[in-house]
Motif scaffolding. Sequence first.
Motif, PDB file in Angstrom:
ATOM      1  N   LEU A 140      -0.533  -5.581 -10.528  1.00  0.00           N
ATOM      2  CA  LEU A 140      -1.672  -6.234  -9.875  1.00  0.00           C
ATOM      3  C   LEU A 140      -2.845  -6.261 -10.844  1.00  0.00           C
ATOM      4  CD1 LEU A 140      -1.666  -4.650  -6.305  1.00  0.00           C
ATOM      5  CD2 LEU A 140      -0.793  -6.887  -6.994  1.00  0.00           C
ATOM      6  N   ARG A 141      -3.351  -7.470 -11.093  1.00  0.00           N
ATOM      7  CA  ARG A 141      -4.486  -7.629 -12.002  1.00  0.00           C
ATOM      8  C   ARG A 141      -5.807  -7.540 -11.268  1.00  0.00           C
ATOM      9  NH1 ARG A 141      -2.251 -13.172 -14.307  1.00  0.00           N
ATOM     10  NH2 ARG A 141      -2.029 -13.320 -12.070  1.00  0.00           N
ATOM     11  N   ALA A 142      -5.847  -8.098 -10.055  1.00  0.00           N
ATOM     12  CA  ALA A 142      -7.108  -8.184  -9.313  1.00  0.00           C
ATOM     13  C   ALA A 142      -6.816  -8.188  -7.819  1.00  0.00           C
ATOM     14  CB  ALA A 142      -7.848  -9.463  -9.714  1.00  0.00           C
ATOM     15  N   ASP A 199      -3.627  -9.958  -2.226  1.00  0.00           N
ATOM     16  CA  ASP A 199      -3.471 -10.735  -0.991  1.00  0.00           C
ATOM     17  C   ASP A 199      -2.111 -11.413  -0.944  1.00  0.00           C
ATOM     18  OD1 ASP A 199      -5.995 -10.055  -0.061  1.00  0.00           O
ATOM     19  OD2 ASP A 199      -6.937 -11.867  -0.890  1.00  0.00           O
ATOM     20  N   TYR A 200      -1.750 -12.119  -1.996  1.00  0.00           N
ATOM     21  CA  TYR A 200      -0.474 -12.821  -2.044  1.00  0.00           C
ATOM     22  C   TYR A 200       0.691 -11.842  -2.104  1.00  0.00           C
ATOM     23  CZ  TYR A 200       3.372 -15.614  -3.851  1.00  0.00           C
ATOM     24  OH  TYR A 200       4.601 -16.194  -4.040  1.00  0.00           O
ATOM     25  N   GLU A 201       0.592 -10.856  -2.983  1.00  0.00           N
ATOM     26  CA  GLU A 201       1.696  -9.908  -3.191  1.00  0.00           C
ATOM     27  C   GLU A 201       1.965  -9.057  -1.956  1.00  0.00           C
ATOM     28  OE1 GLU A 201       3.776 -10.134  -5.501  1.00  0.00           O
ATOM     29  OE2 GLU A 201       2.703 -11.247  -7.037  1.00  0.00           O
ATOM     30  N   LEU A 202       0.930  -8.731  -1.201  1.00  0.00           N
ATOM     31  CA  LEU A 202       1.126  -7.972   0.033  1.00  0.00           C
ATOM     32  C   LEU A 202       1.960  -8.772   1.031  1.00  0.00           C
ATOM     33  CD1 LEU A 202       0.603  -5.477   1.782  1.00  0.00           C
ATOM     34  CD2 LEU A 202      -1.516  -6.587   2.555  1.00  0.00           C
ATOM     35  N   GLN A 203       1.676 -10.049   1.181  1.00  0.00           N
ATOM     36  CA  GLN A 203       2.477 -10.899   2.067  1.00  0.00           C
ATOM     37  C   GLN A 203       3.938 -10.923   1.619  1.00  0.00           C
ATOM     38  OE1 GLN A 203       0.260 -14.620   1.839  1.00  0.00           O
ATOM     39  NE2 GLN A 203      -0.244 -14.407   3.999  1.00  0.00           N
ATOM     40  N   GLU A 245      11.660  -2.233  -0.885  1.00  0.00           N
ATOM     41  CA  GLU A 245      10.261  -1.820  -1.020  1.00  0.00           C
ATOM     42  C   GLU A 245       9.620  -2.500  -2.228  1.00  0.00           C
ATOM     43  OE1 GLU A 245       8.491  -0.006   0.957  1.00  0.00           O
ATOM     44  OE2 GLU A 245       9.947   1.102   2.148  1.00  0.00           O
ATOM     45  N   THR A 246       8.318  -2.681  -2.171  1.00  0.00           N
ATOM     46  CA  THR A 246       7.561  -3.187  -3.316  1.00  0.00           C
ATOM     47  C   THR A 246       6.550  -2.134  -3.711  1.00  0.00           C
ATOM     48  OG1 THR A 246       7.817  -5.475  -2.581  1.00  0.00           O
ATOM     49  CG2 THR A 246       6.069  -5.020  -4.176  1.00  0.00           C
ATOM     50  N   LEU A 247       6.531  -1.812  -4.992  1.00  0.00           N
ATOM     51  CA  LEU A 247       5.557  -0.863  -5.527  1.00  0.00           C
ATOM     52  C   LEU A 247       4.584  -1.633  -6.402  1.00  0.00           C
ATOM     53  CD1 LEU A 247       8.522   1.181  -6.077  1.00  0.00           C
ATOM     54  CD2 LEU A 247       6.526   2.374  -5.199  1.00  0.00           C
ATOM     55  N   PHE A 248       3.295  -1.438  -6.144  1.00  0.00           N
ATOM     56  CA  PHE A 248       2.266  -2.109  -6.912  1.00  0.00           C
ATOM     57  C   PHE A 248       1.735  -1.161  -7.986  1.00  0.00           C
ATOM     58  CE2 PHE A 248       1.764  -4.198  -2.670  1.00  0.00           C
ATOM     59  CZ  PHE A 248       2.303  -5.421  -3.047  1.00  0.00           C
ATOM     60  N   VAL A 249       1.673  -1.664  -9.200  1.00  0.00           N
ATOM     61  CA  VAL A 249       1.181  -0.894 -10.331  1.00  0.00           C
ATOM     62  C   VAL A 249      -0.095  -1.581 -10.822  1.00  0.00           C
ATOM     63  CG1 VAL A 249       1.713  -0.094 -12.667  1.00  0.00           C
ATOM     64  CG2 VAL A 249       3.534  -0.247 -10.957  1.00  0.00           C
TER      65      VAL A 249
END
Length: 177
Positions: A107-109, A114-118, A130-134
């Motif tokens: 995640l850059r910003a 917003d998009y990635e959470l959906q 699962e999705t892990l955000f770095v």
Amino acid sequence: MNRGTRPDPARPHREEPNLRRAVCPGSFDPVTNGHLDIIARASRLYDTVYVAVMVNKSKQGLFSIEERIDLIEQVTADLDNVQVESFHGLLVDFCKQREIPAIVKGLRAVSDFDYELQMAQMNIGLSGVETLFVPTNPAYSFLSSSLVKEVAQWGGDISHLVPPQVLDALNAKLRQQ
């Protein structure tokens, strides 16, 4: 690791069940230092990290899928647990075929979130993946493949934004146009 192989996407992979697997998906047109940062960080957390190069027939990329795979394999050669493949279709199907329980996304910003959470909520709802955000390294927070291509097309210096192999390939590709 079976680097450079292109398994049949219709045939499920069967790996040892105790291996921790994740996928870093994207178009990688071209792969940037920001992508590599996320891939390298994921490779320290997982036993096997798949880099899934997205095939989107509605978009014409600068590099072919094969060129993208080759470049990613070159720049991740020092990461023994990284495997590069292409995929067409739903990422969750790619994950199911290979028994991959986790997607790793940088995640850059806040706008990325917003998009990635959906997408993450859809993916877990469809398949339980699962999705892990770095969070992206701040040095790469502005970086995107599109921006790299645009700056390169106008003759700007992108040598600090991409690995040397990618810089050479990008310059060669732009000279052909």
